[in-house]
Design an enzyme around this catalytic site. Structure first.
Site, mmCIF file in Angstrom:
data_model
loop_
_atom_site.group_PDB
_atom_site.id
_atom_site.type_symbol
_atom_site.label_atom_id
_atom_site.label_comp_id
_atom_site.label_asym_id
_atom_site.label_seq_id
_atom_site.Cartn_x
_atom_site.Cartn_y
_atom_site.Cartn_z
ATOM 1 N N ARG A 77 2.614 0.374 -9.530
ATOM 2 C CA ARG A 77 2.604 1.352 -8.449
ATOM 3 C C ARG A 77 3.850 2.244 -8.362
ATOM 4 N NH1 ARG A 77 0.383 -1.171 -3.036
ATOM 5 N NH2 ARG A 77 -0.403 0.931 -2.719
ATOM 6 N N CYS A 123 5.203 -4.747 -7.283
ATOM 7 C CA CYS A 123 4.287 -4.991 -6.167
ATOM 8 C C CYS A 123 3.296 -6.056 -6.606
ATOM 9 C CB CYS A 123 3.582 -3.679 -5.844
ATOM 10 S SG CYS A 123 2.169 -3.796 -4.777
ATOM 11 N N ASP A 136 -9.904 -1.581 -2.600
ATOM 12 C CA ASP A 136 -9.509 -2.350 -1.419
ATOM 13 C C ASP A 136 -10.640 -3.256 -0.895
ATOM 14 O OD1 ASP A 136 -7.009 -1.257 -1.524
ATOM 15 O OD2 ASP A 136 -7.355 0.228 0.049
ATOM 16 N N LYS A 149 -5.966 2.150 8.971
ATOM 17 C CA LYS A 149 -4.540 2.006 8.627
ATOM 18 C C LYS A 149 -4.112 3.090 7.646
ATOM 19 C CE LYS A 149 -3.341 -1.003 5.262
ATOM 20 N NZ LYS A 149 -2.566 -0.431 4.127
ATOM 21 N N ASN A 150 -4.920 3.292 6.605
ATOM 22 C CA ASN A 150 -4.481 4.205 5.543
ATOM 23 C C ASN A 150 -4.649 5.677 5.911
ATOM 24 O OD1 ASN A 150 -3.657 2.038 4.095
ATOM 25 N ND2 ASN A 150 -5.367 2.050 2.640
ATOM 26 N N ARG A 194 -0.765 -7.185 8.046
ATOM 27 C CA ARG A 194 -0.316 -5.841 7.671
ATOM 28 C C ARG A 194 -1.417 -4.808 7.901
ATOM 29 N NH1 ARG A 194 2.252 -5.226 1.940
ATOM 30 N NH2 ARG A 194 2.190 -3.127 2.799
HETATM 31 N N1 EPU Z 1 0.123 5.843 -9.661
HETATM 32 C C1 EPU Z 1 1.030 6.263 -10.601
HETATM 33 N N2 EPU Z 1 2.020 7.145 -10.201
HETATM 34 C C2 EPU Z 1 2.119 7.605 -8.929
HETATM 35 C C3 EPU Z 1 1.176 7.181 -7.977
HETATM 36 C C4 EPU Z 1 0.184 6.295 -8.383
HETATM 37 O O1 EPU Z 1 0.970 5.863 -11.759
HETATM 38 O O2 EPU Z 1 3.019 8.391 -8.648
HETATM 39 C C5 EPU Z 1 -0.940 4.898 -10.062
HETATM 40 C C6 EPU Z 1 -0.842 3.577 -9.313
HETATM 41 O O3 EPU Z 1 0.061 2.692 -9.921
HETATM 42 C C7 EPU Z 1 -2.278 3.091 -9.348
HETATM 43 C C8 EPU Z 1 -3.091 4.382 -9.267
HETATM 44 O O4 EPU Z 1 -2.189 5.425 -9.663
HETATM 45 O O5 EPU Z 1 -2.551 2.457 -10.559
HETATM 46 C C9 EPU Z 1 -3.624 4.719 -7.903
HETATM 47 O O6 EPU Z 1 -2.604 4.583 -6.937
HETATM 48 P P1 EPU Z 1 -2.574 5.432 -5.599
HETATM 49 O O7 EPU Z 1 -1.337 6.261 -5.591
HETATM 50 O O8 EPU Z 1 -3.864 6.103 -5.365
HETATM 51 O O9 EPU Z 1 -2.378 4.281 -4.523
HETATM 52 P P2 EPU Z 1 -1.548 4.418 -3.193
HETATM 53 O O10 EPU Z 1 -1.658 5.798 -2.702
HETATM 54 O O11 EPU Z 1 -0.204 3.812 -3.382
HETATM 55 C C10 EPU Z 1 -3.499 3.918 -1.530
HETATM 56 C C11 EPU Z 1 -3.763 2.910 -0.467
HETATM 57 C C12 EPU Z 1 -4.014 1.556 -1.105
HETATM 58 C C13 EPU Z 1 -5.217 1.690 -2.045
HETATM 59 C C14 EPU Z 1 -4.957 2.782 -3.073
HETATM 60 C C15 EPU Z 1 -6.137 3.051 -3.981
HETATM 61 C C16 EPU Z 1 -2.486 3.775 1.389
HETATM 62 C C17 EPU Z 1 -1.329 3.641 2.298
HETATM 63 N N3 EPU Z 1 -2.626 2.856 0.434
HETATM 64 O O12 EPU Z 1 -2.338 3.454 -2.225
HETATM 65 O O13 EPU Z 1 -4.327 0.651 -0.065
HETATM 66 O O14 EPU Z 1 -5.460 0.479 -2.705
HETATM 67 O O15 EPU Z 1 -4.622 4.013 -2.399
HETATM 68 O O16 EPU Z 1 -7.253 3.406 -3.245
HETATM 69 O O17 EPU Z 1 -3.294 4.675 1.536
HETATM 70 C C18 EPU Z 1 -4.452 -1.447 0.996
HETATM 71 O O18 EPU Z 1 -4.732 -0.862 2.052
HETATM 72 O O19 EPU Z 1 -4.580 -2.700 0.857
HETATM 73 C C19 EPU Z 1 -3.976 -0.673 -0.137
HETATM 74 C C20 EPU Z 1 -3.301 -1.234 -1.146
#
Ligand code: EPU
Length: 418
Positions: free
Chosen positions: A121, A116, A306, A22-23, A398
């Site tokens: 996030r 969230c 995850d 998915k990701n 999802r």
């Molecule tokens: N963060 C910030 N600012 C930003 C972006 C992130 O502060 O602009 C913080 C977030 O709040 C969090 C940390 O950085 O505390 C890491 O967040 P990240 O951006 O890496 O998460 P994401 O890209 O939104 C993806 C996966 C998630 C997975 C996380 C961590 C996708 C679509 N989603 O989310 O997957 O948990 O990386 O590995 O790739 C899931 O599949 O259940 C899921 C939540």
């Protein structure tokens, strides 16, 4: 609203196949916006988040045709460079269109995600990165608007914090920027590397994806491509834990073994036997007592956040006290209270959870709060005595494709009910 009704106590046997990630599929779909030519993506999982992203692409101007094995996306023109609140609030990964839209259309309007279930996030790092590439950013009425009508220019972007979708968003934007972009402190997740593979097939020039420094040489235009998405390491990891928690003997096929090292080591230390059968098949067996083993979630290649909830379910069955430390998200222990309703002994202290086991779990009515939390409840229910009813399983839909059918074929007593 659908529910799962699960009768516990049935070891999983036989084999269970992993689907596409998915990701990895979500950013791949967003990447299709970077070109007017058709992009064909294979092994796209049939899950709700993917349908949401496809709906968003159609709103933006793409033609999306889904076959049984593949999806074809063609975007001759961006007609509406916008991700509305209605979609972003149901799926935060919608913000992945920000970079591609700014790069291709010179304009993007994307709703800010808001709160969230698992933590704050924000997408501030995506926004700051785009600004460094020369986009002018405005924020108003809950939306972020990027004006890149003067074109994006390559720059060195150092992420303050490692972000998976932030890295992907900026990497996509940089493919069409003028000059060289260097992304420092980039996410090393396999999904980032898979996206880079797709972008390179489309004509992008990228080096270092999968490491913490990614170098992108901008090109004038990108073309179509045909790409097969990698296997879902989180789905495969969930099945491995399912084999262990039900005291089963299970083969997990189409398994991305090299992406699961952190989990495999912990399962082995906990007393489950995990052996490699062939390049993409793992066998998990567990018959004796399980031991508690601590984990701390980290960015890849560390233990995936995850898989934290699913692992916590397993630790309820292990001898001793396991400490689970969540470092990525500040509120990702919603499953602990539901596991406690089933008899688990879990104490929370900030970002740490202390799980004392083994405890006999008993079936109960529980509520799924987010995607991975629901997976942990399914695992606990399969290990529990009696019947568990899990409400709000739309969360699990999802990200897991027909999980109840896959688990039932391996011997689980699980049914979907209205
Ligand atoms: N963060 C910030 N600012 C930003 C972006 C992130 O502060 O602009 C913080 C977030 O709040 C969090 C940390 O950085 O505390 C890491 O967040 P990240 O951006 O890496 O998460 P994401 O890209 O939104 C993806 C996966 C998630 C997975 C996380 C961590 C996708 C679509 N989603 O989310 O997957 O948990 O990386 O590995 O790739 C899931 O599949 O259940 C899921 C939540």
């Amino acid at each position: 609203m659908d529910k799962f009704v699960i009768k516990g106590g049935h070891p999983l046997t036989g084999s269970i196949a992993t689907g596409g990630s998915k990701n990895a599929a979500l950013p791949a779909l967003a990447a299709a916006l970077l070109t007017a030519e058709p992009v064909i993506l294979r092994r796209i999982p049939k899950v709700r988040d993917i349908r949401t992203m496809q709906r968003l692409l159609v709103d933006i101007g793409s033609k999306v045709e889904g076959g049984p094995e593949s999806v074809r996306i063609e975007t001759p023109e961006i007609t509406s460079p916008e991700a509305p609140y209605e979609l972003v609030k149901t799926m935060r990964a919608s913000s992945l269109v920000l970079g591609p839209l700014a790069a291709r259309a010179g304009r993007a309007r994307v709703s800010l995600p808001g709160g969230c279930a698992i933590g704050a996030r924000p997408i501030d790092l995506h926004i700051a990165g785009l600004e460094q590439l020369g986009a002018v950013i405005y924020q108003s009425h809950g939306y972020v608007e990027a004006d890149a009508s003067q074109g994006l220019r390559g720059a060195t972007v150092h992420f303050d914090k490692i972000t998976v979708t932030g890295t992907e968003d900026l990497m996509m934007a940089a493919t069409l920027a003028e000059g060289t972009t260097i992304l420092e402190n980039a996410a090393r997740e396999p999904e980032v590397a898979d996206l880079a593979d797709l972008l390179m097939k489309m004509g992008a020039k990228i080096e270092g994806a999968g490491t913490s420094t990614i170098r992108i040489e901008g090109v004038q235009r990108l073309g179509g491509a045909d790409h097969t998405i990698i296997s879902d390491r989180i789905e495969a990891g969930t099945f491995l834990i399912a084999g262990a928690i039900t005291r089963g003997d299970l083969l997990v096929t189409e398994c991305p073994i090299e992406h699961l090292s952190a989990l495999i080591v912990k399962l082995q230390q906990a007393g489950a036997e995990v052996t490699q059968q062939d390049a993409a098949t793992l066998r998990v067996r567990s018959s004796g007592a399980l031991r508690s083993v601590d984990i701390t979630t980290e960015e890849y290649p560390g233990f995936a956040t995850d898989l934290q909830a699913q692992y916590m379910a397993l630790m309820t069955q292990a001898e001793g006290i396991a400490i689970v430390t969540e470092t990525i998200f500040e509120n990702r222990f919603m499953h602990a209270q539901e596991l406690a309703r089933m008899g688990a002994n879990i104490r929370l202290d900030g970002r740490r959870a202390f799980i004392a086991g083994p405890r006999e779990l008993t079936g109960a009515g529980v509520i799924a709060s987010d995607l991975r939390a629901s997976a942990s409840l399914v695992l606990a229910a399969m290990a529990a005595r009696g019947e568990t009813v899990i409400d709000r399983v739309y969360h699990i839909d999802r990200g897991y494709e027909k999980i109840e059918e896959k688990l039932a074929r391996a011997g689980a007593q699980i049914e979907r009910a209205d």
